[in-house]
Design an enzyme around this catalytic site. Structure first.
Site, short mmCIF file in Angstrom:
data_model
loop_
_atom_site.label_atom_id
_atom_site.label_comp_id
_atom_site.label_asym_id
_atom_site.label_seq_id
_atom_site.Cartn_x
_atom_site.Cartn_y
_atom_site.Cartn_z
N GLY A 66 1.33 2.50 -4.33
CA GLY A 66 1.73 1.80 -3.26
C GLY A 66 1.07 0.60 -2.62
O GLY A 66 1.51 -0.53 -2.66
N LYS A 69 10.47 2.26 -1.32
CA LYS A 69 10.13 2.41 -2.57
C LYS A 69 10.43 3.97 -3.13
O LYS A 69 10.33 4.89 -2.34
CB LYS A 69 8.57 2.69 -2.59
N THR A 113 -0.91 8.35 -10.25
CA THR A 113 -0.52 7.39 -9.48
C THR A 113 -1.10 7.13 -8.07
O THR A 113 -0.51 6.72 -7.23
CB THR A 113 1.15 8.09 -8.93
#
Ligand SMILES: Nc1ncnc2c1ncn2[C@@H]1O[C@H](COP(=O)(O)OP(=O)(O)OP(=O)(O)O)[C@@H](O)[C@H]1O
Ligand SMILES: Cc1ncc(COP(=O)(O)O)c(N)n1
Length: 265
Positions: free
Chosen positions: A208, A173, A204
């Site tokens: 993930g 990522k 954020t």
């Protein structure tokens, strides 16, 4: 109804870990179940405390789930110790689990370490070979491949090392790169970029976790791996673009954006 299981840590602030996973699976119409590896007392500013469950208790949670509602896909997130990793590896084999996405969570966005060094070796040796997909971010890919990542070429090289060593597909990522949000997929000696527009949003926390559980949801629904990644990235971009702004630090995403009719790509 398709079913998915998340094996991960609980985040008291609701933005990452088990809570992000259950929200994500639910808004994808997948029935979500959980096996909790640790409780974290955390918020948008950091992780204040961690309390791991015992290997016996994790083992029992997995047994309780697998012997009743069999998961069509599984996401594995924060697992902080080698004993817990051993339990997971054993149960995945025993119950012949399929569609396994492993997010090798090591450090929270806030900088707190979520795994010990011995456990990283166990992840590599006992868990990765069982994965359908590994989803490291750039710092995790550096640790797992032993390579420094500064350029796109470095991302490809690191993903190749991981894919070949563990015999699995890898999505490296790119959220930690400065200007882009491009993720690199590597499988069967070939790579492909999943290009993403970078969204200016400092909230954020849990990106993930959310991406890996969205991929898991799409795998549970029978999508192939590359399609699942595209759809999950699109979902994640919408959740960032919705600009939820909660908490004093790096806040959570708006997991429910796709139920509100807006933010189409
Ligand atoms: N600002 C952004 N704009 C668009 N996409 C982003 C942004 N930041 C991260 N992403 C995307 O979010 C996903 C997760 O990437 P990232 O590298 O942030 O993972 P992570 O570090 O594991 O996440 P976390 O912050 O939860 O630890 C990737 O698909 C990445 O491209
Ligand atoms: C329980 C738990 N699992 C995973 C993360 C990583 O997510 P992030 O890096 O977005 O904080 C976290 N903070 N907490």
């Amino acid at each position: 109804m398709k079913t998915a299981l998340t094996i991960a840590g609980s985040d008291s602030s609701g933005g990452a870990g088990i809570q992000a996973d259950i929200k994500t699976m639910t808004v994808h119409g997948v029935y979500a179940m959980s096996a909790i590896t640790a409780l974290t007392a955390q918020n948008t500013m950091g992780v204040q405390k961690v309390m791991e469950v015992t290997p016996e208790f994790l083992s029992q949670q997995l047994e309780s789930v697998f012997t009743d509602i069999y998961p069509d896909a599984i996401k594995i997130g924060m697992v902080s110790s080698s004993a817990l990793i051993e339990v997971i590896a054993e149960k995945l084999t025993f119950y012949d689990a399929k569609n396994i996405v492993v997010d090798p969570v090591m450090v929270a966005t806030s900088g707190s370490k979520l795994i010990n060094d011995k456990a990283i070796e166990y992840l590599k040796n006992k868990l990765f070979a069982k994965a359908t997909l590994l989803t490291p971010n750039i710092p995790e890919a550096e640790i797992l491949s032993g390579r420094t990542i500064k350029t796109s070429e470095d991302m490809i090289a690191a993903a190749r090392i991981m894919s070949e060593e563990y015999g699995t597909a890898v999505l490296c990522k790119g959220g930690h790169a400065l200007n882009e949000a491009n993720d690199l997929f590597y499988y069967n000696h070939q790579y492909k970029w999943f290009i993403g527009e970078r969204i200016e949003n400092s909230n954020t926390h849990g990106t993930g976790c959310t991406l890996s559980s969205a991929i898991t949801s799409y795998l549970a629904q029978g999508k192939d791996l590359e399609n699942a990644i595209w759809l999950a990235k699109n979902y994640l971009s919408g959740a960032l673009r919705a600009m939820l702004n909660l908490g004093k630090g790096s806040g959570p995403l708006k997991h429910t954006w796709n139920l509100e009719g807006g933010y189409e790509e």
